[in-house]
Write a protein that holds these residues in place. Structure first.
Motif, PDB file in Angstrom:
ATOM      1  N   LYS A 150     -11.613   0.018  -2.627  1.00 33.83           N
ATOM      2  CA  LYS A 150     -10.346   0.323  -1.965  1.00 33.83           C
ATOM      3  C   LYS A 150     -10.504   0.178  -0.447  1.00 33.83           C
ATOM      4  O   LYS A 150     -11.525   0.531   0.125  1.00 33.83           O
ATOM      5  N   ARG A 151      -9.468  -0.365   0.189  1.00 31.76           N
ATOM      6  CA  ARG A 151      -9.476  -0.571   1.637  1.00 31.76           C
ATOM      7  C   ARG A 151      -8.566   0.440   2.334  1.00 31.76           C
ATOM      8  O   ARG A 151      -7.607   0.935   1.731  1.00 31.76           O
ATOM      9  N   ALA A 152      -8.878   0.687   3.594  1.00 31.50           N
ATOM     10  CA  ALA A 152      -8.076   1.640   4.375  1.00 31.50           C
ATOM     11  C   ALA A 152      -6.752   0.995   4.784  1.00 31.50           C
ATOM     12  O   ALA A 152      -6.688  -0.203   5.074  1.00 31.50           O
ATOM     13  N   ILE A 153      -5.710   1.815   4.808  1.00 27.05           N
ATOM     14  CA  ILE A 153      -4.392   1.348   5.230  1.00 27.05           C
ATOM     15  C   ILE A 153      -4.359   1.299   6.753  1.00 27.05           C
ATOM     16  O   ILE A 153      -4.814   2.244   7.423  1.00 27.05           O
ATOM     17  N   PRO A 154      -3.858   0.209   7.353  1.00 27.51           N
ATOM     18  CA  PRO A 154      -3.806   0.144   8.826  1.00 27.51           C
ATOM     19  C   PRO A 154      -2.940   1.265   9.399  1.00 27.51           C
ATOM     20  O   PRO A 154      -1.933   1.662   8.803  1.00 27.51           O
ATOM     21  N   PHE A 155      -3.354   1.764  10.578  1.00 26.22           N
ATOM     22  CA  PHE A 155      -2.664   2.907  11.171  1.00 26.22           C
ATOM     23  C   PHE A 155      -1.235   2.548  11.579  1.00 26.22           C
ATOM     24  O   PHE A 155      -0.288   3.306  11.292  1.00 26.22           O
ATOM     25  N   MET A 156      -1.049   1.411  12.210  1.00 26.25           N
ATOM     26  CA  MET A 156       0.288   1.013  12.655  1.00 26.25           C
ATOM     27  C   MET A 156       0.459  -0.482  12.404  1.00 26.25           C
ATOM     28  O   MET A 156       0.198  -1.300  13.297  1.00 26.25           O
ATOM     29  N   PRO A 157       0.858  -0.890  11.211  1.00 28.26           N
ATOM     30  CA  PRO A 157       1.018  -2.320  10.926  1.00 28.26           C
ATOM     31  C   PRO A 157       2.194  -2.910  11.702  1.00 28.26           C
ATOM     32  O   PRO A 157       3.256  -2.292  11.836  1.00 28.26           O
ATOM     33  N   ARG A 158       1.976  -4.106  12.222  1.00 28.41           N
ATOM     34  CA  ARG A 158       3.050  -4.789  12.940  1.00 28.41           C
ATOM     35  C   ARG A 158       4.086  -5.384  11.996  1.00 28.41           C
ATOM     36  O   ARG A 158       5.272  -5.461  12.319  1.00 28.41           O
ATOM     37  N   THR A 159       3.616  -5.862  10.824  1.00 28.97           N
ATOM     38  CA  THR A 159       4.517  -6.466   9.836  1.00 28.97           C
ATOM     39  C   THR A 159       4.158  -5.908   8.469  1.00 28.97           C
ATOM     40  O   THR A 159       2.975  -5.849   8.104  1.00 28.97           O
ATOM     41  N   ILE A 160       5.174  -5.513   7.703  1.00 30.97           N
ATOM     42  CA  ILE A 160       4.986  -4.970   6.360  1.00 30.97           C
ATOM     43  C   ILE A 160       5.691  -5.890   5.376  1.00 30.97           C
ATOM     44  O   ILE A 160       6.876  -6.211   5.548  1.00 30.97           O
ATOM     45  N   GLY A 161       4.971  -6.343   4.349  1.00 32.14           N
ATOM     46  CA  GLY A 161       5.567  -7.137   3.293  1.00 32.14           C
ATOM     47  C   GLY A 161       5.972  -6.244   2.127  1.00 32.14           C
ATOM     48  O   GLY A 161       5.182  -5.422   1.666  1.00 32.14           O
ATOM     49  N   VAL A 162       7.201  -6.402   1.640  1.00 37.61           N
ATOM     50  CA  VAL A 162       7.729  -5.574   0.551  1.00 37.61           C
ATOM     51  C   VAL A 162       8.057  -6.480  -0.623  1.00 37.61           C
ATOM     52  O   VAL A 162       8.772  -7.485  -0.462  1.00 37.61           O
ATOM     53  N   VAL A 163       7.533  -6.117  -1.801  1.00 37.86           N
ATOM     54  CA  VAL A 163       7.819  -6.851  -3.034  1.00 37.86           C
ATOM     55  C   VAL A 163       8.680  -5.943  -3.895  1.00 37.86           C
ATOM     56  O   VAL A 163       8.190  -4.954  -4.477  1.00 37.86           O
ATOM     57  N   THR A 164       9.969  -6.246  -4.002  1.00 36.02           N
ATOM     58  CA  THR A 164      10.895  -5.437  -4.787  1.00 36.02           C
ATOM     59  C   THR A 164      12.186  -6.221  -4.984  1.00 36.02           C
ATOM     60  O   THR A 164      12.338  -7.358  -4.494  1.00 36.02           O
ATOM     61  N   SER A 165      13.123  -5.596  -5.650  1.00 40.91           N
ATOM     62  CA  SER A 165      14.430  -6.227  -5.862  1.00 40.91           C
ATOM     63  C   SER A 165      15.261  -6.150  -4.590  1.00 40.91           C
ATOM     64  O   SER A 165      15.289  -5.106  -3.934  1.00 40.91           O
ATOM     65  N   PRO A 166      15.946  -7.241  -4.223  1.00 35.31           N
ATOM     66  CA  PRO A 166      16.748  -7.205  -2.988  1.00 35.31           C
ATOM     67  C   PRO A 166      18.061  -6.441  -3.139  1.00 35.31           C
ATOM     68  O   PRO A 166      18.708  -6.122  -2.134  1.00 35.31           O
ATOM     69  N   THR A 167      18.458  -6.129  -4.376  1.00 33.30           N
ATOM     70  CA  THR A 167      19.766  -5.489  -4.583  1.00 33.30           C
ATOM     71  C   THR A 167      19.655  -4.009  -4.914  1.00 33.30           C
ATOM     72  O   THR A 167      20.676  -3.323  -4.982  1.00 33.30           O
ATOM     73  N   GLY A 168      18.480  -3.496  -5.144  1.00 35.89           N
ATOM     74  CA  GLY A 168      18.340  -2.096  -5.530  1.00 35.89           C
ATOM     75  C   GLY A 168      18.340  -1.163  -4.338  1.00 35.89           C
ATOM     76  O   GLY A 168      18.378  -1.568  -3.168  1.00 35.89           O
ATOM     77  N   ALA A 169      18.273   0.136  -4.654  1.00 35.74           N
ATOM     78  CA  ALA A 169      18.251   1.151  -3.603  1.00 35.74           C
ATOM     79  C   ALA A 169      16.877   1.307  -2.982  1.00 35.74           C
ATOM     80  O   ALA A 169      16.742   1.938  -1.938  1.00 35.74           O
ATOM     81  N   VAL A 170      15.850   0.706  -3.614  1.00 36.19           N
ATOM     82  CA  VAL A 170      14.487   0.885  -3.130  1.00 36.19           C
ATOM     83  C   VAL A 170      14.319   0.289  -1.745  1.00 36.19           C
ATOM     84  O   VAL A 170      13.789   0.932  -0.833  1.00 36.19           O
ATOM     85  N   ILE A 171      14.752  -0.950  -1.534  1.00 40.08           N
ATOM     86  CA  ILE A 171      14.549  -1.605  -0.246  1.00 40.08           C
ATOM     87  C   ILE A 171      15.341  -0.891   0.842  1.00 40.08           C
ATOM     88  O   ILE A 171      14.876  -0.763   1.995  1.00 40.08           O
ATOM     89  N   ARG A 172      16.527  -0.353   0.492  1.00 42.68           N
ATOM     90  CA  ARG A 172      17.306   0.367   1.497  1.00 42.68           C
ATOM     91  C   ARG A 172      16.606   1.673   1.887  1.00 42.68           C
ATOM     92  O   ARG A 172      16.596   2.059   3.066  1.00 42.68           O
ATOM     93  N   ASP A 173      16.020   2.348   0.899  1.00 39.16           N
ATOM     94  CA  ASP A 173      15.294   3.590   1.213  1.00 39.16           C
ATOM     95  C   ASP A 173      14.086   3.300   2.103  1.00 39.16           C
ATOM     96  O   ASP A 173      13.807   4.052   3.051  1.00 39.16           O
ATOM     97  N   ILE A 174      13.371   2.226   1.800  1.00 36.40           N
ATOM     98  CA  ILE A 174      12.190   1.895   2.599  1.00 36.40           C
ATOM     99  C   ILE A 174      12.587   1.557   4.029  1.00 36.40           C
ATOM    100  O   ILE A 174      11.986   2.046   5.003  1.00 36.40           O
ATOM    101  N   LEU A 175      13.620   0.713   4.193  1.00 38.36           N
ATOM    102  CA  LEU A 175      14.055   0.335   5.537  1.00 38.36           C
ATOM    103  C   LEU A 175      14.560   1.542   6.314  1.00 38.36           C
ATOM    104  O   LEU A 175      14.290   1.690   7.519  1.00 38.36           O
ATOM    105  N   HIS A 176      15.322   2.411   5.634  1.00 41.24           N
ATOM    106  CA  HIS A 176      15.851   3.596   6.318  1.00 41.24           C
ATOM    107  C   HIS A 176      14.718   4.512   6.757  1.00 41.24           C
ATOM    108  O   HIS A 176      14.743   5.056   7.879  1.00 41.24           O
ATOM    109  N   ARG A 177      13.714   4.696   5.890  1.00 35.78           N
ATOM    110  CA  ARG A 177      12.612   5.577   6.247  1.00 35.78           C
ATOM    111  C   ARG A 177      11.762   4.991   7.377  1.00 35.78           C
ATOM    112  O   ARG A 177      11.335   5.714   8.282  1.00 35.78           O
TER     113      ARG A 177
END
Length: 501
Positions: A150-177
């Motif tokens: 297992k690798r350590a998660i970067p402290f402050m990533p400049r770019t985050i890649g998200v793999v999910t459905s573009p129409t669900g509530a998941v991507i909106r929750d992630i962006l809002h948070r």
């Protein structure tokens, strides 16, 4: 008469089959019988559902699936064509209990009946969990779930890649948070998160992020989040597929798995570098709180300013203490001033003594320069000069000796000249660039080159037995006077002119 004969059977042991009166059952070929059985089975069992355990599963290169369905007492062969196999929501394995829907048919090539499967489903949640545990044990054995990898998660990533459905509530929750905590760049790779083809799309998205190169048209993510909302185990099954688990484990970018709610667990969670209970929690794990960072930076700045001020004050105090302990310039220069006064007083006496010594030395040297001594020294130098002068008779004798030695060397050079005998009728025999000194060497060479005074000519030399006999002319007597005159003539012709004559 036997019963068999009375019943119409021929038991006489005839060799050839014959048509008998009243026989209305003509013999059938094997293919005809197989075709009749095939039609009968397909008409009687046009559509069936079978429950059984998969055994002998095999996927052909063409994409077709071949397997057996068995229970405690019976086994039936099954085949699923490529089109139906591509629509399967799970990967079939030996030992998994399924319900197969299809039609019965026969395979004449082996005289077997089989089921052509159109649809195949797991036989209840128990079978699904058994398949999950079996796949989990297999992947764990390969080391895909090792904590050491297992690798350590970067402290402050400049770019985050998200793999999910573009129409669900998941991507909106992630962006809002992310917007609330610490805004950052987000790359969305839209995929299906359940149903047919979802596993392939998720695996392709994870591998796509991993294959991105720095400096490309899109920034390479520093972190990848694989996210999906909650659901049943069937809804989350795409994230239990082996292709997805291997893609997450092999990804070169740290991965956070946020599939389902807190109680939902998939194999993707075990393969990821970090598991989040919800997609919102994954966003919280991915970035720190910007306000907290600003407060921390402000506090650190104040602490640094206080540390600098405290250090400067302490340095000033130490400097003042050192300055009080340091001597004044007058104290430092007092010994040098005293020494200067002492040397100034001694300087006049030293100069007077030096002048007196110089005058005495000059008087002593001037007394030695008397005219008589100078004339005597000049006479001795003149005698030495006379002895070193070159006398003409001595030089003439040296030149004559050198001329005589040169003349001897010139006559010796003429006497050893190899071309001189050629003028008297001799020839020099050469073969392959070397001088031939004997008959054996000439015969071994075969072809020789004869050098005369006016040129060279080639000649072939045969064996001794075939060579013609050469008649030698009798030697002519040479008088001593003629010999001497001849030698004198040679010396006259080849002698160099004396440089001193």
């Amino acid at each position: 008469m036997s019963p068999e004969y009375e019943a119409g059977f021929d038991v006489s042991g005839r060799l050839l089959a014959e048509e008998r009166a009243g026989d209305n059952a003509p013999p059938l070929s094997v293919s005809e019988l197989s075709a009749v059985l095939k039609r009968t089975v397909e008409d009687r069992f046009g559509h069936v559902r079978l429950r059984g355990e998969i055994s002998g599963f095999k996927r052909a290169a063409s994409g077709h699936l071949y397997l057996c369905l068995k229970d405690d007492n019976a086994v039936i062969d099954g085949v699923m064509w490529k089109g139906g196999a591509q629509r399967l929501p799970f990967a079939p394995q030996d030992g998994v209990e399924v319900i197969a829907t299809g039609k019965l048919t026969t395979y004449p090539g082996r005289s077997k009946y089989q089921i052509v499967i159109d649809r195949m489903e797991l036989a209840g949640e128990g079978a699904l969990m058994a398949l999950l545990e079996k796949l989990k044990a297999k992947l764990a054995t390969e080391g895909l779930f090792d904590r050491s990898a297992k690798r350590a998660i970067p402290f402050m990533p400049r770019t985050i890649g998200v793999v999910t459905s573009p129409t669900g509530a998941v991507i909106r929750d992630i962006l809002h948070r992310l917007e609330d905590r610490c805004p950052t760049n987000v790359l969305l790779w839209p995929v299906l998160v359940q149903g047919q083809g979802a596993a392939d799309q998720v695996a392709r998205a994870v591998r796509g992020f991993s294959a991105m190169q720095p400096g490309g048209p899109l920034p390479r993510p520093d972190l990848v989040i694989v996210a999906r909302g909650g659901g049943s185990i069937e809804d989350l099954w795409s994230f239990n597929e082996e292709i997805v688990v291997r893609a997450v484990a092999e990804c070169s970018i740290p991965v956070i798995s946020a599939v389902g709610h807190e109680t939902d667990t998939t194999l993707c969670d075990y393969a990821a570098d970090m598991r989040a209970p919800t997609p919102t929690a994954a966003a919280e794990m991915a970035v720190p709180v910007r306000a907290d960072l600003m407060a921390m930076l402000t506090e650190q700045g104040l602490r640094m300013d206080r540390a600098v001020r405290r250090g400067a004050a302490q340095a000033r105090e130490r400097l003042e203490m050192q300055a009080r302990l340091m001597p004044t310039p007058d104290m430092l220069l007092a010994p040098q001033r005293q020494r200067l006064d002492q040397l100034s007083g001694e300087l006049g006496n030293c100069l007077r003594h030096r002048v007196s010594d110089a005058r005495a030395h000059l008087n002593q040297a001037g007394g030695a320069l008397r005219p008589a001594l100078l004339h005597q020294h000049l006479a001795r130098a003149k005698e030495r000069l006379d002895r070193q002068r070159l006398r003409p008779d001595y030089l003439s004798r040296v030149f004559r000796d050198r001329a005589t030695a040169f003349d001897r060397l010139s006559r010796l050079f003429v006497s050893v000249n190899p071309d001189l005998p050629l003028a008297r009728g001799f020839a020099r025999v050469m073969a392959e660039g070397r001088l031939v000194r004997s008959v054996a060497e000439a015969q071994a060479a075969g072809a020789v080159l004869l050098h005369f005074s006016d040129g060279a000519v080639g000649a072939d030399v045969g064996p001794r037995s075939t060579s013609p006999t050469l008649e030698m002319a009798p030697p002519q007597a040479i008088s001593p006077s003629s010999r001497s005159s001849h030698k004198a003539q040679e010396r006259g012709e080849n002698r160099q002119q004396d440089l001193f004559s």
